[in-house]
Design an enzyme around this catalytic site. Structure first.
Site, PDB file in Angstrom:
ATOM      1  N   ASP A 123       4.386   2.362   7.083  1.00 60.75           N
ATOM      2  CA  ASP A 123       4.219   0.996   6.561  1.00 60.75           C
ATOM      3  C   ASP A 123       3.314   0.275   7.556  1.00 60.75           C
ATOM      4  O   ASP A 123       3.724  -0.033   8.667  1.00 60.75           O
ATOM      5  CB  ASP A 123       5.593   0.320   6.455  1.00 60.75           C
ATOM      6  CG  ASP A 123       5.503  -1.113   5.913  1.00 60.75           C
ATOM      7  OD1 ASP A 123       4.398  -1.695   5.937  1.00 60.75           O
ATOM      8  OD2 ASP A 123       6.541  -1.653   5.492  1.00 60.75           O
TER       9      ASP A 123
ATOM     10  N   LYS B 278       0.711  -9.872   2.485  1.00 64.37           N
ATOM     11  CA  LYS B 278       0.609 -10.363   3.856  1.00 64.37           C
ATOM     12  C   LYS B 278      -0.861 -10.443   4.293  1.00 64.37           C
ATOM     13  O   LYS B 278      -1.633 -11.125   3.666  1.00 64.37           O
ATOM     14  CB  LYS B 278       1.459  -9.482   4.772  1.00 64.37           C
ATOM     15  CG  LYS B 278       2.834  -9.115   4.188  1.00 64.37           C
ATOM     16  CD  LYS B 278       3.748 -10.315   3.969  1.00 64.37           C
ATOM     17  CE  LYS B 278       4.970 -10.001   3.107  1.00 64.37           C
ATOM     18  NZ  LYS B 278       5.811  -8.899   3.565  1.00 64.37           N
TER      19      LYS B 278
ATOM     20  N   ARG C 128      -2.160  -0.290 -17.516  1.00 63.10           N
ATOM     21  CA  ARG C 128      -1.150   0.301 -16.619  1.00 63.10           C
ATOM     22  C   ARG C 128      -1.663   1.587 -15.983  1.00 63.10           C
ATOM     23  O   ARG C 128      -1.271   1.970 -14.887  1.00 63.10           O
ATOM     24  CB  ARG C 128       0.163   0.561 -17.392  1.00 63.10           C
ATOM     25  CG  ARG C 128       1.246   1.224 -16.552  1.00 63.10           C
ATOM     26  CD  ARG C 128       2.658   1.050 -17.123  1.00 63.10           C
ATOM     27  NE  ARG C 128       2.741   1.358 -18.530  1.00 63.10           N
ATOM     28  CZ  ARG C 128       2.715   2.585 -19.066  1.00 63.10           C
ATOM     29  NH1 ARG C 128       2.604   3.641 -18.276  1.00 63.10           N
ATOM     30  NH2 ARG C 128       2.793   2.776 -20.364  1.00 63.10           N
TER      31      ARG C 128
ATOM     32  N   TYR D 151      11.387  -3.365   7.398  1.00 63.84           N
ATOM     33  CA  TYR D 151      11.480  -4.426   6.405  1.00 63.84           C
ATOM     34  C   TYR D 151      12.840  -4.290   5.690  1.00 63.84           C
ATOM     35  O   TYR D 151      13.138  -3.219   5.128  1.00 63.84           O
ATOM     36  CB  TYR D 151      10.317  -4.280   5.427  1.00 63.84           C
ATOM     37  CG  TYR D 151      10.271  -5.381   4.413  1.00 63.84           C
ATOM     38  CD1 TYR D 151       9.934  -6.676   4.800  1.00 63.84           C
ATOM     39  CD2 TYR D 151      10.584  -5.146   3.082  1.00 63.84           C
ATOM     40  CE1 TYR D 151       9.918  -7.699   3.875  1.00 63.84           C
ATOM     41  CE2 TYR D 151      10.562  -6.166   2.158  1.00 63.84           C
ATOM     42  CZ  TYR D 151      10.225  -7.444   2.560  1.00 63.84           C
ATOM     43  OH  TYR D 151      10.218  -8.455   1.645  1.00 63.84           O
TER      44      TYR D 151
HETATM   45  C1  LIG Z   1       6.731  -8.006   3.012  1.00 59.40           C
HETATM   46  C2  LIG Z   1       6.856  -6.627   3.485  1.00 59.40           C
HETATM   47  C3  LIG Z   1       7.174  -5.585   2.605  1.00 59.40           C
HETATM   48  C4  LIG Z   1       7.478  -5.814   1.136  1.00 59.40           C
HETATM   49  O1  LIG Z   1       6.391  -6.358   0.466  1.00 59.40           O
HETATM   50  P1  LIG Z   1       6.483  -7.317  -0.829  1.00 59.40           P
HETATM   51  O2  LIG Z   1       5.067  -7.542  -1.166  1.00 59.40           O
HETATM   52  O3  LIG Z   1       7.236  -8.540  -0.428  1.00 59.40           O
HETATM   53  O4  LIG Z   1       7.239  -6.567  -1.874  1.00 59.40           O
HETATM   54  C5  LIG Z   1       7.230  -4.303   3.120  1.00 59.40           C
HETATM   55  N1  LIG Z   1       7.005  -4.055   4.437  1.00 59.40           N
HETATM   56  C6  LIG Z   1       6.718  -5.039   5.305  1.00 59.40           C
HETATM   57  C7  LIG Z   1       6.481  -4.712   6.722  1.00 59.40           C
HETATM   58  C8  LIG Z   1       6.635  -6.347   4.864  1.00 59.40           C
HETATM   59  O5  LIG Z   1       6.350  -7.315   5.743  1.00 59.40           O
END
Ligand SMILES: *Cc1c(COP(=O)(O)O)cnc(C)c1O
Length: 393
Positions: A183, A208, A58, A111
């Site tokens: 983000d 992603k 961790r 998101y």
């Molecule tokens: C999918 C996504 C998230 C969250 O990510 P997870 O891996 O599903 O927890 C945050 N921001 C954006 C732009 C996303 O596409």
């Protein structure tokens, strides 16, 4: 060789390497929860910080460290913190930077869960949030209050594909003495580097583009400065939202092809966007690579490519959207994005369904909006699939 001075694709292949005693060409999976100390004294040193030996997964693990070093290099940050998901990245950031009574200004079309966790859960801890259209700089300035601590941007926004000017945001944030968090999931480090434009923290859902194969849920936070990196890292360790070594291995494997995957996907996305724009059943298309995008020039300035995310609306509204989604044979009807396969979904009823009707309206998440993540299949097949789907309406 100095990996930090090499080209982006070279970094993708080599920045995540470690010195392995057997000369393994890839990073081994150190699937262990704990690490033995060579002596009682060494164990005490590890805990006091006088040794950087491993203690417990961790806190740190060689497979995860390799991925973190690579991501820090790809985003030009001091250090990276790999976490269990993109949402773990967002919540670690919120909880590290905000205290009761603090305020955050954020893009309204972000998101969905990154907004709903704030509005439905963190309000209990006294966090305040204002969601605005961050494409307008004056609106941002007006939203900043004396207790504002963070400006939180998603660009291109999900799912509207609106672009926020990162250099302008960094200027405002630093004038006001607040932190800029970005983000960067929709672009990946290949297409946009917010830390180079003045952001303090950048994060990704590595689920992603970075992993890219729709087989891992993962996240990462990259901080520009050491003090901020340590603050975020401590929060991650104590919250226990660490990545798992096997997860790290899969992302290390996926990230190697990031640039060639995105090159192919965005070349196809341009063609798909042009096809949609010329189709009689389509009302509008939002894609940064189309001259019709009202922020085409800004996108060219801050992004190294247009990416492979498209949003579009049908003349037949929600009814048409449903008919299209139910009649596709190649594109997968699924949330998520940035994988090798083409995915389609309907944000208003799916990813953003928890956002209130009024807030959806304000953020431009309309009923007719469809989000498409263009994959790396042959573009002719992607277009033919959409063509027959649109004809079925
Ligand atoms: C999918 C996504 C998230 C969250 O990510 P997870 O891996 O599903 O927890 C945050 N921001 C954006 C732009 C996303 O596409």
């Amino acid at each position: 060789m100095n990996i930090e001075k090499s080209g982006f694709s070279t970094k993708l292949i080599h920045a995540g390497e470690i010195d392995d005693q057997f000369g393994s060409a890839t990073v081994p999976i150190y699937q262990t929860s704990t690490f033995s100390f060579s002596s009682a004294e060494e164990g005490a040193k590890c805990f006091s910080g006088d040794s950087d030996g491993y203690i417990y997964t961790r806190i740190g693990n060689p497979t995860i460290d390799a991925l973190e070093r690579q991501l820090a290099i790809l985003e030009n940050g001091f250090g990276a913190i790999a976490v269990s998901s993109g949402m773990a990245a967002a919540t670690t950031i919120y909880l590290s930077l905000l205290s009761s009574g603090d305020h955050i200004v954020s893009t309204d079309a972000i998101y969905g869960p990154a907004r709903s966790v704030m509005e439905k859960q963190f309000v209990r801890f006294g966090f305040e949030a204002t969601y605005i259209n961050t494409t307008d700089i004056e609106t941002i300035k007006a939203a900043i209050r004396p207790n504002t601590k963070v400006l939180y941007i998603e660009t291109p926004a999900n799912p509207t594909m609106d672009i926020t000017d990162l250099v302008a945001c960094a200027k405002i944030a630093h004038e006001k003495g607040i932190l800029l968090v970005v983000d960067n999931t929709f672009c990946s480090p290949y297409l946009q580097n917010p830390l180079d434009m003045g952001a303090d923290i950048v994060f990704h859902s590595m689920t992603k583009f970075i992993n890219g194969h729709a087989d891992v849920v993962a996240g990462v936070i990259i901080a520009k400065e050491e003090a901020m990196y340590r603050q975020l890292r401590n929060m991650m360790i104590n919250m226990g939202c660490n990545m798992d070594p096997h997860q790290a291995y899969l992302v290390l494997r996926g990230v190697k092809t990031l640039s060639i995957r995105i090159d192919r996907a965005q070349e196809s996305a341009q063609k798909v966007a042009e096809f949609l724009e010329n189709h009689p059943n389509v009302a509008w298309v939002k894609y940064p690579g189309l001259k019709s995008h009202h922020q085409y020039e800004l996108a060219k300035r801050q992004m190294k490519g247009s990416g492979s995310m498209i949003s579009f609306g049908l003349k037949d509204g929600f009814h048409g959207a449903k008919a299209l989604m139910n009649n596709l044979h190649l594109a997968i009807l699924a949330v998520s994005l940035g994988g090798v396969e083409t995915l389609i979904q309907h944000p208003a009823s799916m990813t953003h369904s928890k956002v209130s009707a009024a807030d959806k309206q304000k953020a431009g998440i309309t009923d007719e909006l469809i989000r498409l993540s263009v994959g790396i299949e042959d573009v002719v097949d992607i277009i033919n699939d959409l063509k027959q789907g649109l004809e079925s309406i």
